[in-house]
Write a protein that holds these residues in place. Structure first.
Motif, short mmCIF file in Angstrom:
data_model
loop_
_atom_site.label_atom_id
_atom_site.label_comp_id
_atom_site.label_asym_id
_atom_site.label_seq_id
_atom_site.Cartn_x
_atom_site.Cartn_y
_atom_site.Cartn_z
N THR A 230 0.88 -1.21 0.11
CA THR A 230 0.04 -0.18 -0.05
C THR A 230 0.83 1.36 -0.01
OG1 THR A 230 -1.66 -1.17 1.04
CG2 THR A 230 -1.77 1.17 1.32
N VAL A 231 1.89 1.29 1.04
CA VAL A 231 2.60 2.47 0.95
C VAL A 231 3.57 2.47 -0.25
CG1 VAL A 231 4.91 3.28 2.16
CG2 VAL A 231 3.05 2.39 3.48
N GLY A 232 3.93 1.37 -1.06
CA GLY A 232 4.70 1.59 -2.03
C GLY A 232 3.86 1.96 -3.27
N GLY A 233 2.59 1.63 -3.27
CA GLY A 233 1.73 2.01 -4.44
C GLY A 233 1.32 3.40 -4.46
N TRP A 234 1.09 4.05 -3.21
CA TRP A 234 0.88 5.35 -2.99
C TRP A 234 2.23 6.02 -3.42
CZ3 TRP A 234 3.73 8.87 -0.12
CH2 TRP A 234 3.06 10.40 0.05
N PHE A 235 3.18 5.74 -2.94
CA PHE A 235 4.58 6.34 -3.47
C PHE A 235 4.49 6.60 -4.76
CE2 PHE A 235 9.20 6.57 -3.95
CZ PHE A 235 9.43 8.15 -3.33
N ALA A 236 4.52 5.47 -5.65
CA ALA A 236 4.65 5.32 -7.02
C ALA A 236 3.63 6.31 -7.59
CB ALA A 236 4.41 4.00 -7.44
N ALA A 237 2.31 6.41 -7.18
CA ALA A 237 1.38 7.24 -7.80
C ALA A 237 1.49 8.70 -7.51
CB ALA A 237 -0.19 6.83 -7.17
N HIS A 238 2.09 8.99 -6.40
CA HIS A 238 2.49 10.27 -6.08
C HIS A 238 3.56 10.55 -7.00
CE1 HIS A 238 3.04 13.83 -3.52
NE2 HIS A 238 4.48 13.58 -3.57
N GLN A 239 4.77 9.86 -7.07
CA GLN A 239 5.72 10.23 -8.39
C GLN A 239 5.28 10.38 -9.44
OE1 GLN A 239 7.94 11.41 -6.36
NE2 GLN A 239 9.73 10.26 -6.08
N GLN A 240 4.32 9.56 -9.85
CA GLN A 240 3.80 9.78 -11.25
C GLN A 240 2.98 10.79 -11.58
OE1 GLN A 240 4.47 7.63 -13.91
NE2 GLN A 240 5.91 6.55 -12.63
N LEU A 241 2.30 11.47 -10.59
CA LEU A 241 1.33 12.34 -10.59
C LEU A 241 2.21 13.84 -10.53
CD1 LEU A 241 -1.84 11.32 -9.26
CD2 LEU A 241 -1.46 11.69 -11.50
N GLN A 242 3.43 13.80 -9.90
CA GLN A 242 4.00 14.99 -9.34
C GLN A 242 4.11 15.90 -10.58
OE1 GLN A 242 7.40 14.33 -7.26
NE2 GLN A 242 7.32 16.26 -5.79
N GLN A 243 4.85 15.69 -11.43
CA GLN A 243 4.95 16.29 -12.88
C GLN A 243 3.76 17.00 -13.70
OE1 GLN A 243 7.34 14.66 -15.99
NE2 GLN A 243 7.88 16.57 -16.64
N PRO A 244 2.54 16.11 -13.71
CA PRO A 244 1.51 16.45 -14.42
C PRO A 244 0.80 17.67 -13.52
CG PRO A 244 1.72 14.20 -14.74
CD PRO A 244 2.70 14.53 -13.70
N LEU A 245 0.89 17.20 -12.24
CA LEU A 245 0.25 18.27 -11.18
C LEU A 245 0.88 19.72 -11.47
CD1 LEU A 245 -0.89 15.98 -8.39
CD2 LEU A 245 -2.38 16.98 -10.13
N ALA A 246 2.15 19.57 -11.35
CA ALA A 246 3.02 20.85 -11.48
C ALA A 246 2.88 21.72 -12.64
CB ALA A 246 4.40 20.45 -11.30
N ARG A 247 2.60 20.90 -13.63
CA ARG A 247 2.30 21.59 -15.06
C ARG A 247 0.99 22.15 -15.07
NH1 ARG A 247 3.02 17.53 -19.53
NH2 ARG A 247 3.50 16.03 -17.98
N LEU A 248 0.04 21.46 -14.34
CA LEU A 248 -1.72 21.83 -14.25
C LEU A 248 -1.57 23.12 -13.79
CD1 LEU A 248 -3.70 19.47 -15.07
CD2 LEU A 248 -4.61 20.90 -13.27
N ASN A 249 -0.48 23.58 -12.52
CA ASN A 249 -0.60 24.61 -11.77
C ASN A 249 -0.02 25.82 -12.71
OD1 ASN A 249 -1.66 23.50 -9.59
ND2 ASN A 249 0.29 22.99 -8.81
#
Length: 105
Positions: free
Chosen positions: A19-38
């Motif tokens: 669960t922790v690994g999945g959350w961390f992987a999703a967080h890393q994958q979404l970090q760049q698109p969310l930064a671009r969206l801002n």
């Protein structure tokens, strides 16, 4: 410890780490698109030509003013929410879904 408790402990630890690994992987994958969206300002287009077309031909001055006030109010609400609202005469090309639609009065 008996074998059942050892297996239960292994399963619980594995599930927790997964669960922790999945959350961390999703967080890393979404970090760049969310930064671009801002960095992107959402845009809406106010089409005044369509506004004029939806006003009934027999409308009096008060009804016409109400139509214009409603559209300006809609544009103001969008602007207050952080959207950029531009007039259609300033648009060269835009997707259909960025145009403000008539509310169907």
């Amino acid at each position: 410890m008996d074998v059942k408790s050892q297996w239960l402990s292994v399963i619980l630890i594995s599930a927790s780490l997964g669960t922790v690994g999945g959350w961390f992987a999703a967080h890393q994958q979404l970090q760049q698109p969310l930064a671009r969206l801002n960095l992107v300002t959402p845009v809406f287009v106010l089409d005044r030509a369509k506004l004029i077309q939806v006003i009934p031909p027999n409308a009096n001055q008060e009804q016409m003013a109400k139509f214009v006030d409603d559209w300006q109010s809609q544009a103001r609400k969008l602007s207050d929410a952080g959207y950029l609202v531009i007039d259609s005469t300033a648009v060269v090309s835009a997707p259909h879904d960025v145009y403000i639609q008539n509310t169907g009065r």
